[in-house]
Design a protein around this motif. Structure first.
Motif, short mmCIF file in Angstrom:
data_model
loop_
_atom_site.label_atom_id
_atom_site.label_comp_id
_atom_site.label_asym_id
_atom_site.label_seq_id
_atom_site.Cartn_x
_atom_site.Cartn_y
_atom_site.Cartn_z
N MET A 264 39.86 46.10 34.39
CA MET A 264 40.77 46.86 33.54
C MET A 264 40.57 46.49 32.06
O MET A 264 40.53 47.38 31.19
CB MET A 264 42.22 46.59 33.96
N TYR A 265 40.42 45.21 31.76
CA TYR A 265 40.21 44.80 30.37
C TYR A 265 38.86 45.29 29.85
O TYR A 265 38.70 45.54 28.66
CB TYR A 265 40.32 43.28 30.23
N LYS A 266 37.89 45.43 30.77
CA LYS A 266 36.62 46.03 30.36
C LYS A 266 36.84 47.49 29.94
O LYS A 266 36.23 47.96 28.96
CB LYS A 266 35.62 45.96 31.53
N SER A 267 37.70 48.21 30.66
CA SER A 267 38.02 49.58 30.27
C SER A 267 38.65 49.62 28.89
O SER A 267 38.33 50.49 28.07
CB SER A 267 38.97 50.20 31.30
N LYS A 268 39.56 48.68 28.62
CA LYS A 268 40.21 48.65 27.30
C LYS A 268 39.20 48.33 26.21
O LYS A 268 39.21 48.93 25.14
CB LYS A 268 41.35 47.63 27.31
N ASP A 269 38.31 47.35 26.48
CA ASP A 269 37.35 46.93 25.47
C ASP A 269 36.33 48.02 25.15
O ASP A 269 35.71 48.00 24.09
CB ASP A 269 36.61 45.66 25.92
N THR A 270 36.10 48.93 26.09
CA THR A 270 35.06 49.96 25.89
C THR A 270 35.65 51.33 25.58
O THR A 270 35.01 52.35 25.81
CB THR A 270 34.16 50.05 27.14
N ALA B 14 57.56 65.17 23.28
CA ALA B 14 56.36 65.03 24.12
C ALA B 14 55.66 63.72 23.81
O ALA B 14 55.40 63.40 22.64
CB ALA B 14 55.42 66.21 23.88
N ILE B 15 55.35 62.97 24.84
CA ILE B 15 54.65 61.69 24.69
C ILE B 15 53.44 61.71 25.60
O ILE B 15 53.55 61.86 26.82
CB ILE B 15 55.56 60.50 25.06
N TYR B 16 52.26 61.56 25.00
CA TYR B 16 51.02 61.54 25.76
C TYR B 16 50.72 60.09 26.16
O TYR B 16 50.86 59.16 25.36
CB TYR B 16 49.87 62.09 24.94
N VAL B 17 50.29 59.96 27.38
CA VAL B 17 50.01 58.63 27.93
C VAL B 17 48.57 58.61 28.43
O VAL B 17 48.10 59.58 29.05
CB VAL B 17 50.97 58.29 29.10
N SER B 18 47.88 57.51 28.15
CA SER B 18 46.56 57.28 28.74
C SER B 18 46.58 55.93 29.45
O SER B 18 47.38 55.05 29.10
CB SER B 18 45.47 57.32 27.69
N LEU B 19 45.69 55.79 30.41
CA LEU B 19 45.67 54.58 31.23
C LEU B 19 44.28 53.96 31.20
O LEU B 19 43.26 54.67 31.14
CB LEU B 19 46.02 54.89 32.69
N SER B 20 44.25 52.63 31.26
CA SER B 20 43.00 51.89 31.50
C SER B 20 43.10 51.32 32.91
O SER B 20 44.08 50.64 33.25
CB SER B 20 42.83 50.77 30.48
N ILE B 21 42.08 51.61 33.74
CA ILE B 21 42.14 51.25 35.16
C ILE B 21 40.95 50.37 35.50
O ILE B 21 39.82 50.63 35.10
CB ILE B 21 42.13 52.50 36.05
N GLY B 22 41.23 49.29 36.24
CA GLY B 22 40.19 48.45 36.80
C GLY B 22 40.24 48.52 38.32
O GLY B 22 41.32 48.53 38.91
N ILE B 23 39.07 48.57 38.96
CA ILE B 23 39.00 48.74 40.42
C ILE B 23 38.23 47.57 41.01
O ILE B 23 37.15 47.22 40.53
CB ILE B 23 38.31 50.06 40.80
N ALA B 24 38.77 46.96 42.06
CA ALA B 24 38.09 45.93 42.83
C ALA B 24 38.11 46.35 44.30
O ALA B 24 39.15 46.76 44.82
CB ALA B 24 38.76 44.57 42.65
N TYR C 101 38.32 54.41 33.68
CA TYR C 101 38.35 53.45 34.78
C TYR C 101 37.02 52.71 34.80
O TYR C 101 35.99 53.20 34.31
CB TYR C 101 38.59 54.15 36.13
N THR C 102 37.05 51.48 35.33
CA THR C 102 35.84 50.66 35.45
C THR C 102 35.85 49.99 36.81
O THR C 102 36.86 49.39 37.20
CB THR C 102 35.79 49.59 34.35
#
Length: 856
Positions: A548-554, A518-528, A559-560
């Motif tokens: 998207m990078y704002k999502s990763k940084d926070t 089992a491998i859990y996956v999470s995503l960072s999403i940026g929306i324009a 999603y952001t």
């Protein structure tokens, strides 16, 4: 052109080509040999002449040294050292001036001779107007005072404008006048200005043949000598030649050498020799054309022979061409007849040579062609079938151009075309479209731990999962690596766009299964959003990427929605990067020092050096903003080395003022600690500043150690062996581990401000603080508490036997001159005898009003 003429020309050319190639090859070989020999000659000559020049300058130095030892001058320098009033009336003055003027006439190449006392005042001079004047910035005097050695051209090239507008150029030769009974004691200094024109006769005699001359440069590339006097004192304006001395000192060039180089559009051979004691280079130059003149003469002889041979070859080639082309014409006519459809044509060449054999083979070939004609017709039908197969292959290639091979999704090119179609179909309308930039969190960890095969499988399953969430009008594409692009058009409102992103994140709470794992996956999403966040595919993708990078940084797994402030923040980071690149050169970086007070010994024992940056455009920048950018860009290395040097210089100044027990603490980053030459850099700074190693403390954070515990342990152990103190900063806030305390070479433990803040009101924090102090003391480590601001915090720390405090209760960070002024009062009245008054002084003189508390 007919075959006969072609053959005639070919034979003619081929007959002459070896001769021409031989001529050119010989020319180049001879030229190379001559140039190599000339390089050796110029190198040897330059070395010999530089020794002569060095001997000539040493003789001038000796003459100045002998003059400085003359009794009249020595006695007057001794007399001037003990008399503060005017000395011109002394008999010793008259004797010294008479000797100086007499020797000035004998040593005519010295334009002026002066004798200085220890305060840089002229007490004797061949120019009477110089007497009793001062030379505070004279480099020769500074050098002799610092080293006690003779100064030879230390001040570089000096120039004096004459009445006719021309210039004379000089160098200074100086000798310290030393006490005959105590050579370490200096009575004064004799400095003579040597006219460079006195070297012209010797330097003009240096030559290496026709087309050669000699010139001399200083370490900055300025002409000291040149046959054309108008160049003297000017820069050579050539990077390669001007860097010869610098390259030698940096190990890139030998002391003597030669090379071929194009200077001022002329191919030239140079030989040089470094006068390393003076930082001069003697260069001998000769034009390459003068060296290779013999090779050109040989080439001209070859060319004459070629002209004669060409006449003979022209006649011979015509005869040979005629002999061989007549059978070829016969074959040509036969083939022409066959090409017109008459496959029964025959060649009639009867000779027994190759042409006769070719004729017979041609006849056989025509027979075979007749038999193969029907086979060719059948082959034509087969080619038509092949054409259909090629068309199918083309369609497959076209598909690959717009799709990702691994996930079978459209690629970025197809995605851009689809977005452009949607945008062009709704220009200026109220339609709402959304671009999603999706990135897998910590995908590199999967690749590194499970392997790329697992990573590829995970990407494929993620792509299939995302595709299952899309509608018919949506397009999902793989942008590359672990990044995906998703486009949704004709949305009703922004909430619909964000709800879809939330649904994607929520759907991935169920793990993927790869090889029963089992491998859990999470995503960072940026929306324009179009048109709010961009009107072109480039701006929409870029802004979604920023979000998207704002999502990763926070925090990741979120999603952001793009906001213009994100771009402003990105632009500010770019501006800060540019400021950091030039902060040291523009003098925008400075240091403040926050004192550290030992509450058990009741005295200040050290201070921490803190970097600050003040930029005219961005204003005051603080470490929490510019340090992460400096570490990411790699500029932290240069900035860290700068603050280390500044802090060591400042503490050395305090030691020289009598405060030899103070320790300066400097933070170092993981980037600096990972450098292979970090130990060497520290050693060089300590040697350069003269600061004892025991007065320097380097602070490392837990995050610095966690990246490479073994490497950091080796580096810190080496530093500790030098005598440098090591402090573990922000203990308890990062990856706190007893492993650091047991395995790392640590002298001091710094308890983070976050524990001190609530130490009076939170029993848990108080127990943690007490535990940290007791643990450190059990391991014979001192404890520094950061961020102490209130008397209640101080009392709790004192009760728990904390060693040292650092914070606003004692002093805010101080500018260097304010800290120095605070430390310098008379010990009996010193404000640092009363910590309360010290706190008041530090806060009021540097940062305004602040609470003042008695620490004792």
């Amino acid at each position: 052109m007919s075959i006969r003429n072609n053959l005639r020309v070919t034979l003619f050319v081929l007959s002459l080509l070896p001769i021409i190639l031989l001529s050119v090859l010989s020319f180049h070989m001879i030229s190379d040999r001559l140039i190599s020999a000339e390089k050796v000659n110029l190198k040897q000559t330059a070395s010999t002449n530089s020794q002569g020049l060095k001997a000539l300058l040493e003789s001038r130095q000796t003459e100045a040294h002998l003059l400085a030892q003359e009794s009249s001058i020595y006695e007057y320098a001794s007399f001037a050292l003990t008399k503060s009033a005017s000395k011109s009336g002394s008999p010793l003055y008259g004797n010294a001036m008479e000797l100086l003027n007499r020797r000035s006439r004998t040593l005519s190449y010295f334009q002026n001779i002066k004798v200085f006392d220890k305060s840089n005042s002229v007490i004797l001079s061949t120019d009477r107007y110089d007497i009793n004047t001062k030379a505070p910035d004279n480099l020769s005097l500074t050098y002799m005072r610092a080293t006690g050695n003779n100064a030879n051209a230390v001040s570089g090239i000096l120039k004096k404008k004459l009445t006719d507008g021309s210039y004379h150029y000089f160098i200074e030769i100086g000798c310290p006048i030393k006490d005959r009974n105590n050579h370490k004691k200096i009575l004064g200094y004799l400095v003579g200005t040597l006219d460079l024109s006195s070297l012209d006769t010797y330097l003009n005699s240096m030559t290496a043949g026709k087309g050669s001359y000699t010139f001399c440069l200083d370490k900055y590339g300025n002409y000291i000598f040149h046959p054309n006097s108008r160049y003297i004192g000017t820069n050579i304006k050539d990077d390669h030649l001007s860097r010869l001395v610098t390259d030698y000192y940096s190990g890139k060039a030998e002391e003597t050498g030669s090379f071929q180089y194009t200077f001022e559009s002329t191919d030239t051979i140079y030989g040089y020799s470094i006068l390393k004691d003076m930082g001069w280079v003697l260069v001998m130059k000769r034009d390459t054309s003068a060296v290779t003149s013999l090779a050109r003469i040989i080439l001209y002889i070859f060319m004459t022979g070629i002209a004669v041979c060409s006449l003979v070859m022209l006649l011979a080639s015509d005869k040979i061409a005629t002999f061989y082309t007549e059978p070829i014409l016969e074959l040509k006519n036969t083939l022409r007849t066959a090409s017109e459809g008459n496959l029964k044509a025959q060649s009639n060449i009867k000779s027994r040579n190759e042409f006769g054999e070719l004729s017979r083979n041609l006849n056989k070939m025509l027979h075979i062609v007749r038999n193969s004609y029907n086979e060719l017709a059948a082959m034509h039908e087969e080619l038509i079938i092949k054409e259909d197969q090629l068309r199918q292959n083309y369609n497959h290639i076209e598909y690959l151009a717009y799709h990702d091979v691994l996930t079978d999704l459209p690629n970025k090119m197809a995605f851009i075309e689809r977005v452009n179609q949607a945008i062009s179909a709704s220009p200026g309308s109220n339609r709402l479209h959304a671009v999603y930039f999706v990135d897998l969190d910590d995908f590199k960890t999967v690749n590194d731990t499970l392997g790329h095969e697992y990573g590829d499988n995970l990407l494929s399953q993620t792509a299939a999962h995302l595709l299952s969430l899309t509608a018919n009008d949506d397009i999902l594409a793989r942008a590359g690596g672990d990044e995906f692009l998703l486009f949704r058009e004709n949305l009703d409102n922004e909430k619909e766009a964000t709800d879809f992103a939330a649904a994607i994140i929520e759907s991935l709470k169920t793990p993927f299964h790869i090889n029963e794992e089992a491998i859990y996956v999470s995503l960072s999403i940026g929306i324009a959003l179009y048109p709010k966040n961009g009107l072109t595919h480039n701006s929409l993708i870029k802004n979604a990427d920023i979000a998207m990078y704002k999502s990763k940084d926070t925090g990741k797994n979120k999603y952001t929605l793009f906001d213009v402030t994100m771009e402003e923040e990105l632009n500010r980071n770019s501006l800060i990067t540019e400021v950091l690149r030039h902060a040291i050169a523009n003098e925008e970086v400075y240091v403040v020092y926050q004192p550290q007070y030992n509450i058990r010994k009741e005295k200040m024992t050290g201070f921490e050096a803190l970097m600050r940056i003040r930029n005219p455009k961005l204003g005051e920048l603080y470490p929490q903003e510019f340090i992460p950018i400096a570490e990411e860009s790699g500029m932290i290395t240069e900035l860290g080395e700068w603050i280390l040097r500044e802090a060591c210089l400042f503490n050395k100044k305090l030691i020289d003022s009598g405060f030899d027990s103070l320790t300066v603490s400097v933070n170092i980053s993981s980037v600096q600690l990972s450098k292979a030459n970090f130990i060497e850099i520290i050693q060089n700074i300590l040697e350069e500043t003269g600061l004892p190693a025991g007065n320097l403390e380097l602070e490392v954070t837990e995050s610095t150690l966690v990246s490479s515990l073994s490497n950091a342990s080796v580096q810190l152990s080496s530093l500790q062996e030098l005598g440098i103190l090591i402090s573990l900063d922000d203990f308890g806030t990062g990856y706190s581990s007893l492993n650091y305390l047991t395995n790392m070479p640590i002298d001091t433990l710094k308890m983070d401000k976050s524990f001190v803040n609530n130490i009076c009101s939170n029993e848990k924090d108080a127990r943690i603080a007490s535990g940290i102090i007791n643990l450190a003391h059990s391991m014979k480590l001192e404890v520094i508490a950061e961020g102490v601001e209130r008397i209640e915090q101080l009392e709790v720390l004192r009760k728990n036997r904390c060693d040292i405090i650092q914070g606003y209760i004692y002093s805010k960070p101080l500018l260097p001159h304010i800290l120095l002024e605070t430390l310098m009062p008379d010990p009996a009245d010193s404000e640092f005898n009363d910590p309360a008054s010290a706190s008041k002084a530090s806060s009021e003189t540097s940062y305004g009003n602040s609470e003042s508390v008695n620490l004792s």
